[in-house]
Write an enzyme that holds these catalytic residues in place. Structure first.
Site, PDB file in Angstrom:
ATOM      1  N   GLY A 258       0.735  -0.623  -0.184  1.00 60.80           N
ATOM      2  CA  GLY A 258       0.003  -0.267  -0.172  1.00 60.80           C
ATOM      3  C   GLY A 258       0.923   1.008   0.162  1.00 60.80           C
ATOM      4  O   GLY A 258       2.031   1.433  -1.018  1.00 60.80           O
ATOM      5  N   CYS A 261       3.261   5.624  -2.638  1.00 62.30           N
ATOM      6  CA  CYS A 261       4.024   5.360  -4.039  1.00 62.30           C
ATOM      7  C   CYS A 261       3.704   4.085  -4.745  1.00 62.30           C
ATOM      8  O   CYS A 261       3.239   3.907  -6.334  1.00 62.30           O
ATOM      9  CB  CYS A 261       5.227   5.240  -3.345  1.00 62.30           C
ATOM     10  SG  CYS A 261       5.825   7.213  -2.736  1.00 62.30           S
ATOM     11  N   LYS A 321       2.472   1.030   6.567  1.00 69.10           N
ATOM     12  CA  LYS A 321       3.655  -0.046   7.273  1.00 69.10           C
ATOM     13  C   LYS A 321       3.702   0.556   8.330  1.00 69.10           C
ATOM     14  O   LYS A 321       3.533   1.499   9.007  1.00 69.10           O
ATOM     15  CB  LYS A 321       4.576   0.545   6.139  1.00 69.10           C
ATOM     16  CG  LYS A 321       5.247   1.565   6.080  1.00 69.10           C
ATOM     17  CD  LYS A 321       6.595   1.483   5.310  1.00 69.10           C
ATOM     18  CE  LYS A 321       7.645   2.375   4.587  1.00 69.10           C
ATOM     19  NZ  LYS A 321       8.232   2.200   4.060  1.00 69.10           N
TER      20      LYS A 321
END
Ligand code: NAD
Length: 431
Positions: A258, A261, A321
Site C-alpha cells: 500500500g 507510492c 507500514k
C-alpha cells in the site's frame, strides 16, 4: 547553499530538514497555511522517526524556516526543489497539476539563474515539460534537474542522510556540478552519485518501485501455492533469498502493498508505457495480485466463521507500514471496509495512525488507545501492520481478553506451533 523546497509533505519536509542539517540555508514552502503554522511552532504535521527533533534544532539554528510565500523563497535561493504530490488521476496517470503550477510560480518569481529540481516522482518527459513551462514565463537563465527520491517512510531521515545512491538527471554540466556539491556530504561513505539524462533519471524511480512491488506480489503468489501444498513460505523464502542473485529483502508475503507510492507508481508506469504503445504486462498481474491479496485475510475469516455478521474483530495496525502514520492506500482500509460490509464490528489500534484513521472511518469503527484494549471481547484478531510492539505480545493476556482466541496474522509475525500451543486458532499467510 541557499535552497527552497516547495511542498512540505513526507518528502519535502525530510529533504529540506536534512539539507539544513548539513549546513544549508533552507526555506520550505507549502500552500497549506495550517501546516506551515504548525511547523513554525516546532510541531509535526506527520509522524516520521527522528524528524521532529531535527526540525526543531535546525529551526533554532535559523538554517530552516517555513513559509507560504513561494516568490520570496525562490528569490532568496539558488536551488529550488519541487516536492509536491503527484497523485494518480482517474486513468492511472500521474496528475502533474501541482508540479506544473509550482513550475509556473517559480518561473514568475525568478530573479536570476536558478536550478529547478524535480524531486516529485514524475513520468518520463516531465523535465522537458517543466522546462517548457518555465521558458514561457521568464527570460532568466535556469536549468531543470530530475532528482528522484528513494527514501522510505518510517526510515526517511536515515535514508536521506545515508542514501544507497543519488540519481541526478541533468543535461547541463553547471547544474549537475551544483547538485553533486549539494549531495557531497551525504555520499562521503561511497554511495554513488549517478548523473544521467533526465528521462533515464525519471524512469529509475518508477522501475525501482515497480520491481519492489513485483517482488511482493510474486511472494504473495508463492505463499498461495504453499497453502495449497502444505509447504511453508518461510522456509521457501529463506532458501530463495539466500541466493545472492536474489537477495533477502522484500520477499515477505503479507496483506499486499500500500502507501502513497507503490500503487500509484505501478499505475503510472503502466499508463505512460501504454501511451507509447507498450503493454507492460507483468505489472498488470502485479496489480491484480495485490488487489486480491488485500482481501485474503477477510476471506480466511469468512471461511473460519461462516458469516462475519455481528462478530467483533480486533485489528492491530492501520498504517500502510510500521513507523509511519500514513494510511494512503493502506491494506487496512480495504480490510476494514470489507469487515464492515460483512456486518462485523471493528475495534482497531495503531501506535501512530489513530488520528488519520478517525478521519477515514469516523465512528464506524472503535479506535482504541492501547493494543490490548482492542482485544476486549473480540472474536478474532487481524494483525495487519507489523509494528515492533506487536512482535512479542503477552499471549496469555491476549487470550484472557478475547472472547474467542482466533488470530489472523497478515504479516507472519508469530510461530504457528507456538500459537497453537498457547491455545490459539491461528491463521497466517502461506504457512
Ligand atoms: P505529500 O502529499 O505528503 O506532500 C505534498 C505537499 O505539497 C503537501 O503538503 C501540499 O500541501 C504541498 N503542495 C501541493 N501543491 C502545492 C503548491 N502549489 N505550493 C506549495 N505546496 C504545495 O506528498 P509526499 O508523500 O511528500 O510526496 C511528494 C512526491 O514525492 C510525490 O511525487 C511522491 O510520489 C514522491 N515520493 C514520495 C515518497 C514517500 O515515501 N512518500 C518517496 C519518494 C518519492
Amino acid at each position: 547553499m541557499k535552497i527552497a523546497v516547495v511542498g512540505t509533505g513526507y518528502v519535502g519536509l525530510v529533504v529540506g530538514t536534512c539539507l539544513a542539517e548539513n549546513g544549508n540555508d533552507v526555506i520550505c514552502v507549502d500552500k497549506d497555511d495550517s501546516k506551515v503554522r504548525m511547523l513554525r511552532r516546532g510541531r509535526m504535521p506527520i509522524y516520521e522517526p527522528g524528524l521532529e527533533e531535527m526540525v526543531q534544532r535546525n529551526t533554532a539554528e535559523r538554517r530552516l524556516s517555513f513559509t507560504t510565500l513561494l516568490p520570496k523563497a525562490v528569490r532568496q535561493s539558488s536551488i529550488v526543489f519541487i516536492a509536491v504530490g503527484t497523485p494518480p488521476g482517474e486513468d492511472g496517470s500521474a496528475d502533474l497539476r501541482h508540479v506544473e503550477e509550482v513550475a509556473r510560480q517559480i518561473a514568475r518569481a525568478m530573479n536570476g539563474y536558478k536550478v529547478i529540481v524535480n524531486k516529485s516522482t514524475v513520468p518520463v518527459g516531465t523535465a522537458s515539460r517543466v522546462r517548457e513551462i518555465v521558458r514561457r514565463e521568464t527570460t532568466h537563465p535556469f536549468s531543470v534537474v530530475s532528482n528522484p527520491e528513494f527514501l522510505k517512510q518510517g526510515a526517511a531521515v536515515e535514508d536521506f542522510l545515508k542514501p544507497d545512491r543519488v540519481v541526478i538527471g541533468a543535461e547541463d554540466p553547471r547544474a549537475a556540478g551544483l547538485m553533486k556539491e549539494l549531495y557531497a556530504p551525504f555520499t562521503r561513505t561511497g554511495a554513488p552519485v549517478m548523473v544521467m539524462d533526465c528521462a533515464s533519471a525519471e524512469l529509475c524511480k518508477y522501475a525501482a518501485n515497480a520491481l519492489l512491488a513485483t517482488k511482493i506480489s510474486f511472494m504473495n503468489e508463492v505463499a498461495a501455492v504453499c497453502e495449497r501444498f502444505g509447504a511453508n513460505v518461510d522456509e521457501v523464502r529463506k532458501a530463495v533469498g539466500s541466493d545472492r542473485r536474489i537477495g533477502t529483502s522484500f520477499l515477505f508475503p503479507g496483506v499486499g502493498y500500500g502507501g502513497s507510492c507503490f500503487p500509484k507508481d505501478v499505475k503510472a508506469i503502466l499508463r505512460f508505457s501504454a501511451e507509447k504503445d507498450y503493454d507492460f504486462e507483468i505489472l498488470k498481474a502485479v496489480e491484480a495480485v495485490n488487489e486480491r491479496q488485500k482481501v485474503r485475510l477477510v476471506e480466511k475469516m469468512e471461511s473460519h466463521f461462516g458469516s462475519l455478521k455481528g462478530r467483533t474483530i480486533a485489528v492491530w495496525g492501520l498504517a500502510f507500514k510500521p513507523r509511519t502514520d500514513d494510511m494512503r492506500e493502506a491494506p487496512a482500509i480495504t480490510i476494514i471496509q470489507r469487515l464492515l460490509a460483512a456486518g462485523a464490528k471493528v475495534q482497531a489500534y495503531d501506535p501512530e495512525a489513530e488520528k488519520v484513521a478517525r478521519g477515514i472511518f469516523g465512528t464506524r469503527i472503535q479506535l482504541c488507545e492501547k493494543s490490548y484494549e482492542a482485544l476486549k471481547g473480540a472474536q478474532a484478531l487481524a494483525l495487519v501492520t507489523e509494528w515492533n510492539e506487536f512482535r512479542e505480545p503477552d499471549f496469555p493476556r491476549m487470550r484472557k481478553l478475547m472472547r474467542e482466541p482466533v488470530v489472523f496474522d497478515g504479516r507472519n509475525l508469530y510461530n504457528p506451533e507456538q500459537m497453537r500451543a498457547q491455545g490459539f486458532t491461528y491463521y497466517s499467510i502461506g504457512r
